[in-house]
Scaffold this active site. Structure first.
Site, PDB file in Angstrom:
ATOM      1  N   ARG A 166       0.988  -1.255  -0.029  1.00 28.70           N
ATOM      2  CA  ARG A 166      -0.008   0.023   0.075  1.00 28.70           C
ATOM      3  C   ARG A 166       0.881   1.415  -0.034  1.00 28.70           C
ATOM      4  O   ARG A 166       0.623   2.534   0.741  1.00 28.70           O
ATOM      5  CB  ARG A 166      -0.924   0.059   1.291  1.00 28.70           C
ATOM      6  CG  ARG A 166      -1.833  -0.844   1.278  1.00 28.70           C
ATOM      7  CD  ARG A 166      -3.015  -0.939   0.340  1.00 28.70           C
ATOM      8  NE  ARG A 166      -3.709  -2.281   0.261  1.00 28.70           N
ATOM      9  CZ  ARG A 166      -3.436  -3.638  -0.144  1.00 28.70           C
ATOM     10  NH1 ARG A 166      -2.147  -3.601  -0.832  1.00 28.70           N
ATOM     11  NH2 ARG A 166      -4.225  -4.378   0.104  1.00 28.70           N
ATOM     12  N   SER A 240     -10.679  -0.238   3.603  1.00 33.13           N
ATOM     13  CA  SER A 240      -9.838  -0.205   4.983  1.00 33.13           C
ATOM     14  C   SER A 240      -9.237   1.328   5.433  1.00 33.13           C
ATOM     15  O   SER A 240      -8.514   1.889   4.596  1.00 33.13           O
ATOM     16  CB  SER A 240      -8.736  -1.029   4.814  1.00 33.13           C
ATOM     17  OG  SER A 240      -9.148  -2.392   4.126  1.00 33.13           O
ATOM     18  N   GLU A 336      -4.492   4.391   5.949  1.00 37.89           N
ATOM     19  CA  GLU A 336      -4.192   4.127   4.516  1.00 37.89           C
ATOM     20  C   GLU A 336      -4.441   5.287   3.684  1.00 37.89           C
ATOM     21  O   GLU A 336      -4.055   5.786   2.803  1.00 37.89           O
ATOM     22  CB  GLU A 336      -5.186   2.650   4.238  1.00 37.89           C
ATOM     23  CG  GLU A 336      -4.887   2.222   2.985  1.00 37.89           C
ATOM     24  CD  GLU A 336      -5.418   1.018   2.505  1.00 37.89           C
ATOM     25  OE1 GLU A 336      -5.255  -0.014   3.161  1.00 37.89           O
ATOM     26  OE2 GLU A 336      -6.335   1.391   1.636  1.00 37.89           O
TER      27      GLU A 336
HETATM   28  C1  LIG Z   1     -15.296   0.373  -0.211  1.00 35.23           C
HETATM   29  C2  LIG Z   1     -14.050   0.413  -0.594  1.00 35.23           C
HETATM   30  C3  LIG Z   1     -13.157  -0.804  -0.916  1.00 35.23           C
HETATM   31  C4  LIG Z   1     -11.657  -0.399  -1.150  1.00 35.23           C
HETATM   32  N1  LIG Z   1     -11.156  -1.524  -1.287  1.00 35.23           N
HETATM   33  C5  LIG Z   1      -9.747  -1.350  -1.495  1.00 35.23           C
HETATM   34  C6  LIG Z   1      -8.941  -2.584  -1.644  1.00 35.23           C
HETATM   35  O1  LIG Z   1      -9.156  -3.679  -1.627  1.00 35.23           O
HETATM   36  N2  LIG Z   1      -7.673  -2.438  -1.985  1.00 35.23           N
HETATM   37  C7  LIG Z   1      -6.825  -1.111  -1.896  1.00 35.23           C
HETATM   38  O2  LIG Z   1      -5.853  -1.087  -2.237  1.00 35.23           O
HETATM   39  N3  LIG Z   1      -7.687  -0.037  -2.128  1.00 35.23           N
HETATM   40  C8  LIG Z   1      -8.909  -0.135  -1.780  1.00 35.23           C
HETATM   41  N4  LIG Z   1      -9.750   1.140  -1.530  1.00 35.23           N
HETATM   42  C9  LIG Z   1      -9.259   2.335  -1.427  1.00 35.23           C
HETATM   43  C10 LIG Z   1      -9.296   2.956  -2.952  1.00 35.23           C
HETATM   44  O3  LIG Z   1     -10.321   2.513  -3.653  1.00 35.23           O
HETATM   45  C11 LIG Z   1      -8.061   2.948  -3.710  1.00 35.23           C
HETATM   46  O4  LIG Z   1      -6.838   3.470  -2.993  1.00 35.23           O
HETATM   47  C12 LIG Z   1      -7.980   3.581  -4.995  1.00 35.23           C
HETATM   48  O5  LIG Z   1      -7.026   3.320  -5.766  1.00 35.23           O
HETATM   49  C13 LIG Z   1      -8.319   5.117  -4.972  1.00 35.23           C
HETATM   50  O6  LIG Z   1      -8.433   5.766  -6.019  1.00 35.23           O
HETATM   51  P1  LIG Z   1      -9.390   7.239  -6.210  1.00 35.23           P
HETATM   52  O7  LIG Z   1      -9.242   7.531  -7.848  1.00 35.23           O
HETATM   53  O8  LIG Z   1     -10.617   7.142  -5.574  1.00 35.23           O
HETATM   54  O9  LIG Z   1      -8.221   7.974  -5.556  1.00 35.23           O
HETATM   55  P2  LIG Z   1      -8.548   9.302  -4.862  1.00 35.23           P
HETATM   56  O10 LIG Z   1      -9.164   9.001  -3.388  1.00 35.23           O
HETATM   57  O11 LIG Z   1      -9.184  10.363  -5.450  1.00 35.23           O
HETATM   58  O12 LIG Z   1      -6.941   9.971  -4.333  1.00 35.23           O
HETATM   59  C14 LIG Z   1      -6.265   9.112  -3.586  1.00 35.23           C
HETATM   60  C15 LIG Z   1      -4.851   9.599  -3.462  1.00 35.23           C
HETATM   61  O13 LIG Z   1      -4.257   9.572  -4.819  1.00 35.23           O
HETATM   62  C16 LIG Z   1      -3.881  10.648  -5.385  1.00 35.23           C
HETATM   63  N5  LIG Z   1      -4.217  10.692  -6.863  1.00 35.23           N
HETATM   64  C17 LIG Z   1      -5.363  10.147  -7.398  1.00 35.23           C
HETATM   65  N6  LIG Z   1      -5.471  10.162  -8.840  1.00 35.23           N
HETATM   66  C18 LIG Z   1      -4.032  10.879  -8.940  1.00 35.23           C
HETATM   67  C19 LIG Z   1      -3.515  10.754 -10.452  1.00 35.23           C
HETATM   68  N7  LIG Z   1      -4.104  10.641 -11.385  1.00 35.23           N
HETATM   69  N8  LIG Z   1      -2.217  11.322 -10.255  1.00 35.23           N
HETATM   70  C20 LIG Z   1      -1.644  11.354  -9.249  1.00 35.23           C
HETATM   71  N9  LIG Z   1      -2.250  11.374  -7.855  1.00 35.23           N
HETATM   72  C21 LIG Z   1      -3.542  11.040  -7.901  1.00 35.23           C
HETATM   73  C22 LIG Z   1      -4.599  11.732  -4.705  1.00 35.23           C
HETATM   74  O14 LIG Z   1      -3.978  12.752  -4.744  1.00 35.23           O
HETATM   75  C23 LIG Z   1      -4.586  11.053  -3.342  1.00 35.23           C
HETATM   76  O15 LIG Z   1      -3.459  11.230  -2.650  1.00 35.23           O
HETATM   77  C24 LIG Z   1     -11.142   0.888  -1.243  1.00 35.23           C
HETATM   78  C25 LIG Z   1     -12.166   1.984  -1.094  1.00 35.23           C
HETATM   79  C26 LIG Z   1     -13.480   1.812  -0.932  1.00 35.23           C
HETATM   80  C27 LIG Z   1     -14.478   3.011  -0.819  1.00 35.23           C
END
Ligand SMILES: Cc1cc2nc3c(=O)[nH]c(=O)nc-3n(C[C@H](O)[C@H](O)[C@H](O)COP(=O)(O)OP(=O)(O)OC[C@H]3O[C@@H](n4cnc5c(N)ncnc54)[C@H](O)[C@@H]3O)c2cc1C
Length: 340
Positions: A166, A240, A336
């Site tokens: 992670r 998480s 996380e």
């Molecule tokens: C119900 C649920 C279940 C989940 N299960 C998992 C799981 O099983 N495993 C897991 O690893 N994660 C899980 N997650 C966490 C999450 O889904 C992941 O971390 C996902 O990759 C986040 O994507 P996002 O586009 O929503 O990022 P955001 O929340 O929008 O951003 C997260 C971070 O990434 C940065 N970021 C986003 N896009 C970019 C980009 N294009 N360039 C540079 N920086 C960027 C942002 O600045 C921020 O720091 C879960 C979340 C939820 C709500």
């Protein structure tokens, strides 16, 4: 075309915790050219940037006194192959789960264990998303990112990203410095199912699937996740909230002596990963409610917005969880999601 810069924008619908926060400026970017325009905009000189994907791994505890850059770069195309893999480039703004499913349907399996993870493809490398026995790093080939300081596109290979559990360089040395535009995945030509994770193998057994297809794994992973995790559309959360802490062999032995039912997994190098959910439950916090924030009753690792919670309320609960787990087990839980 000039960029469309909005002011004082509500972020509630743009984060899966569903907390209120506002952005002083907000802009959607579709390409590197948009990012270049952004850098030239006199209104944004010296204004801090916050990159946003699907908002599923972020907790807003305050308004953003800067510009929120929402990444909307689209596209999905095969860009090459080698002996072992086909390379597929995905625009950072594409929905991750929809991409997994589209590729599967196009006969390009390999991501099915990562099905139903919310968010966008561009965020997948940030914390090296992982689930059910697979991490992004194992399917990663390269990425293209906008370097804010250099005002240029840079290409990065796996070694440049420094992927860990992670974790990646984007959470460390490169935090806030690069906007990922596209991720190139390496999908295996000789696909084999990943079934080592107990939940997956038990569900396959229950369904009588001795030789599962990639679609079977996809369906099984989706079914397990729907059972265990709250749907952000109905109950705000970011999955998480804590990472599973990693301890030394000695710490593990000492903990086990006092807590024989401790749930842990051996790691390479003699260390152990502890199930953070077990620690939180054993600290008596599963299902707890503080104000409008809560610890999810079906999975203690997930903090939830029970309706109208502020980011600070959720953060206060997270601190309580950290303190109680440290008091009881001497282990510190690291969050996380990104906390703003
Ligand atoms: C119900 C649920 C279940 C989940 N299960 C998992 C799981 O099983 N495993 C897991 O690893 N994660 C899980 N997650 C966490 C999450 O889904 C992941 O971390 C996902 O990759 C986040 O994507 P996002 O586009 O929503 O990022 P955001 O929340 O929008 O951003 C997260 C971070 O990434 C940065 N970021 C986003 N896009 C970019 C980009 N294009 N360039 C540079 N920086 C960027 C942002 O600045 C921020 O720091 C879960 C979340 C939820 C709500």
């Amino acid at each position: 075309m000039p960029i469309e810069l909005e002011e004082n924008v509500a972020l509630r619908a743009l984060n899966t915790f569903g907390v209120d926060a506002r952005a002083r400026y907000f802009v959607r970017v579709h390409s590197a050219a948009d990012l270049a325009l952004l850098e030239d905009d006199p209104r944004l000189r010296g204004v801090p940037r916050l990159v946003l994907g699907g908002g599923s791994n972020i907790l807003f505890t305050r308004d953003v006194d800067g510009v929120v850059v929402k990444v909307d770069v689209r596209g999905l195309r095969e860009v090459g192959e080698d002996e072992h893999a086909r390379f597929v480039e995905v625009g950072a703004g594409e929905n991750w789960h929809a991409t997994v499913e589209r590729l599967l349907e196009a006969g390009r399996p390999g991501l099915e264990n990562l099905a139903l993870i919310p968010g966008q493809a561009g965020a997948a490398p940030i914390q090296n998303i992982g689930a059910y026995g697979l991490e992004l790093a194992e399917r990663f080939h390269a990425l293209a990112a906008w370097d804010i300081e250099a005002r240029d596109v840079v290409n990065m290979a796996s070694a440049d990203c420094n992927f860990g559990y992670r974790d990646s360089a984007f959470k460390g040395a490169l935090a806030g410095r690069r906007v990922i535009l596209a991720v190139t995945l390496a999908l295996p030509k000789r696909w084999t199912p990943i079934t080592g994770y107990a939940d997956v193998s038990n569900e396959l057994k229950a369904r009588g699937l001795a030789a599962p297809s990639a679609r079977d794994i996809f369906d099984v992973v989706c079914a397990i996740r729907r059972r265990k995790l709250p749907d952000p559309a109905t109950i705000g959360n970011a999955g998480s909230f804590f990472k599973n802490p990693i301890v030394t062999r000695e710490q593990h032995k000492a903990l086990l002596a006092h807590h024989p039912s401790l749930v842990s997994y051996p790691m390479p190098g003699g260390r152990f990963k502890l199930a953070a959910g077990w620690l939180i439950e054993a600290a008596g916090l599963k299902g707890a409610t503080r104000g409008r924030a809560g610890v999810y009753e079906k999975q203690a690792l997930v903090l939830v917005n029970r309706g109208g919670a502020t980011g600070s309320e959720i953060l206060a609960l997270a601190r309580e969880v950290q303190d109680k787990v440290r008091e009881r087990f001497g282990v510190w839980l690291e969050p996380e999601p990104v906390i703003v």
